[in-house]
Enzyme design. Structure first.
Site, PDB file in Angstrom:
ATOM      1  N   ARG A  32       0.811  -1.219   0.000  1.00  0.00           N
ATOM      2  CA  ARG A  32       0.000   0.000   0.000  1.00  0.00           C
ATOM      3  C   ARG A  32       0.848   1.275   0.000  1.00  0.00           C
ATOM      4  NH1 ARG A  32      -5.312  -0.751   3.725  1.00  0.00           N
ATOM      5  NH2 ARG A  32      -6.152  -2.579   2.719  1.00  0.00           N
ATOM      6  N   ASP A 141     -13.728  12.528  10.494  1.00  0.00           N
ATOM      7  CA  ASP A 141     -12.825  11.452  10.074  1.00  0.00           C
ATOM      8  C   ASP A 141     -11.416  12.030   9.993  1.00  0.00           C
ATOM      9  OD1 ASP A 141     -13.470   8.516   8.665  1.00  0.00           O
ATOM     10  OD2 ASP A 141     -11.492   9.340   8.170  1.00  0.00           O
TER      11      ASP A 141
HETATM   12  C1  LIG Z   1     -14.389   1.276   8.196  1.00  0.00           C
HETATM   13  S1  LIG Z   1     -14.650   2.998   8.272  1.00  0.00           S
HETATM   14  C2  LIG Z   1     -16.118   3.046   9.283  1.00  0.00           C
HETATM   15  C3  LIG Z   1     -17.188   3.933   8.712  1.00  0.00           C
HETATM   16  C4  LIG Z   1     -18.511   3.972   9.490  1.00  0.00           C
HETATM   17  N1  LIG Z   1     -18.312   4.367  10.861  1.00  0.00           N
HETATM   18  C5  LIG Z   1     -19.222   2.634   9.403  1.00  0.00           C
HETATM   19  O1  LIG Z   1     -19.220   1.878  10.386  1.00  0.00           O
HETATM   20  O2  LIG Z   1     -19.770   2.313   8.366  1.00  0.00           O
HETATM   21  C6  LIG Z   1     -13.358   3.496   9.424  1.00  0.00           C
HETATM   22  C7  LIG Z   1     -13.017   4.989   9.349  1.00  0.00           C
HETATM   23  O3  LIG Z   1     -12.261   5.353  10.504  1.00  0.00           O
HETATM   24  C8  LIG Z   1     -11.351   6.357  10.128  1.00  0.00           C
HETATM   25  N2  LIG Z   1     -10.254   6.453  11.114  1.00  0.00           N
HETATM   26  C9  LIG Z   1      -9.250   5.570  11.343  1.00  0.00           C
HETATM   27  N3  LIG Z   1      -8.432   6.022  12.303  1.00  0.00           N
HETATM   28  C10 LIG Z   1      -8.931   7.210  12.716  1.00  0.00           C
HETATM   29  C11 LIG Z   1      -8.519   8.172  13.691  1.00  0.00           C
HETATM   30  N4  LIG Z   1      -7.425   7.997  14.446  1.00  0.00           N
HETATM   31  N5  LIG Z   1      -9.280   9.283  13.837  1.00  0.00           N
HETATM   32  C12 LIG Z   1     -10.387   9.467  13.086  1.00  0.00           C
HETATM   33  N6  LIG Z   1     -10.823   8.602  12.147  1.00  0.00           N
HETATM   34  C13 LIG Z   1     -10.098   7.482  11.961  1.00  0.00           C
HETATM   35  C14 LIG Z   1     -10.873   5.908   8.737  1.00  0.00           C
HETATM   36  O4  LIG Z   1     -10.345   6.993   7.997  1.00  0.00           O
HETATM   37  C15 LIG Z   1     -12.159   5.331   8.131  1.00  0.00           C
HETATM   38  O5  LIG Z   1     -12.814   6.260   7.303  1.00  0.00           O
END
Ligand SMILES: C[S@@+](CC[C@H](N)C(=O)[O-])C[C@H]1O[C@@H](n2cnc3c(N)ncnc32)[C@H](O)[C@@H]1O
Length: 280
Positions: A32, A141
């Site tokens: 990646r 996010d």
């Molecule tokens: C799998 S998605 C979940 C989306 C939604 N909450 C759902 O359940 O459908 C996970 C998200 O968490 C965000 N994320 C990961 N680490 C993070 C952090 N430290 N602070 C804020 N967002 C974060 C990622 O960018 C990603 O968009």
């Protein structure tokens, strides 16, 4: 990528955003991040690690690295049992509790491309409990790229795969070419902001919330990072406020200061209310 390069990069990413790249994910990390090395004209991962630490552009590049390593999978009306419990059992409580302020604040933390935040706003509208209230669903996010998509509010069939057809016609306008856009009256209740949940100082600027949805985000964090984020949620929730996690997540072993709420169709967590004055 050598074992040492993997360790350095993994620790750097972890301390920034709490995402722990497991030992067995070295190959995934390599695959990646390789396009980033190519884009920057770097020859190896040591050079990339030095770039992330010392280059003038390091902040921008760290965002690109986190972008490459995070999973943004999401869709509208994900986890319907939980959403039903939220609608049928939590919304009536909130309507009653906030009746005098007529104000409601819900946080979609780790909202990705916005489907979760808009779904919540749609459920609030459908319930008709909060008409003429001051309602805000705040989606945050770490990734600016997903937030740009969230603000655009345009989606294709994959985002709608779990959305009942009657909701599609009610809450979206067709754009042609298989695409739809979230209606303006739903969008008016939703706003978005960039926020790293591991940045406790930045999180202090988030308003007091009645409900926090943080689904499928902490699964990528290790225990200390989860504890830090839960502390943030505890501080940002009003007493009696609810925390909604993804269905594969729970607060076992976290010693978190939340109480478990048994809803008819699901489980949720709640920040305890202080005992009445005389009993303290
Ligand atoms: C799998 S998605 C979940 C989306 C939604 N909450 C759902 O359940 O459908 C996970 C998200 O968490 C965000 N994320 C990961 N680490 C993070 C952090 N430290 N602070 C804020 N967002 C974060 C990622 O960018 C990603 O968009």
């Amino acid at each position: 990528m050598t074992a040492e390069e993997f360790r350095l990069l993994r620790d750097h990413v972890y301390s920034h955003c709490g995402i722990l790249v497991r030992e067995d994910m070295k190959f995934v990390m390599e695959r990646r991040l390789w396009p980033r090395l190519e884009a920057l004209g770097l020859r190896d991962f040591s050079g990339y690690h030095r770039y992330l630490r010392y280059d003038a552009q390091r902040r921008v590049e760290l965002e690109a690295a986190v972008e490459a390593l995070t999973t943004h999978e999401t869709y509208f009306f994900r986890e319907p049992n939980q959403l039903k419990a939220f609608t049928d059992e939590i919304l009536p409580v909130l309507q009653q509790r906030n009746a005098s302020s007529r104000r409601l604040r819900i946080w979609s933390a780790g909202c990705s491309t916005g489907e979760e935040a808009y779904t919540i706003a749609m459920l609030l509208q459908q319930s008709r409990r909060f008409e003429n209230w001051d309602v805000e669903v705040y989606g945050t996010d770490i990734s600016r790229r997903v937030l740009a998509t969230a603000r655009r509010a345009e989606y294709g069939p994959s985002a709608l795969r779990a959305t009942p057809p009657e909701h599609v016609s009610r809450f979206f306008v067709p754009l042609g070419g298989n695409k739809v856009k979230v209606r303006d009256d739903v969008r008016a209740w939703v706003s978005f902001g960039q926020l790293n949940l591991l940045d406790a100082e930045a999180c202090q600027l988030v308003a007091q919330m009645d409900v926090v949805f943080c689904r499928n985000v902490m699964i990528y964090f290790d225990l200390p990072a989860r504890r830090r984020v839960l502390q943030v949620f505890h501080e940002r929730l009003v007493p009696g406020g609810y925390l909604m996690l993804g269905h594969s997540e729970n607060l076992l072993n976290l010693g978190a200061d939340f109480e478990l709420v048994h809803l008819r169709g699901d489980l949720a967590y709640r920040k305890p209310e202080p005992p009445p004055r005389g009993l303290r």
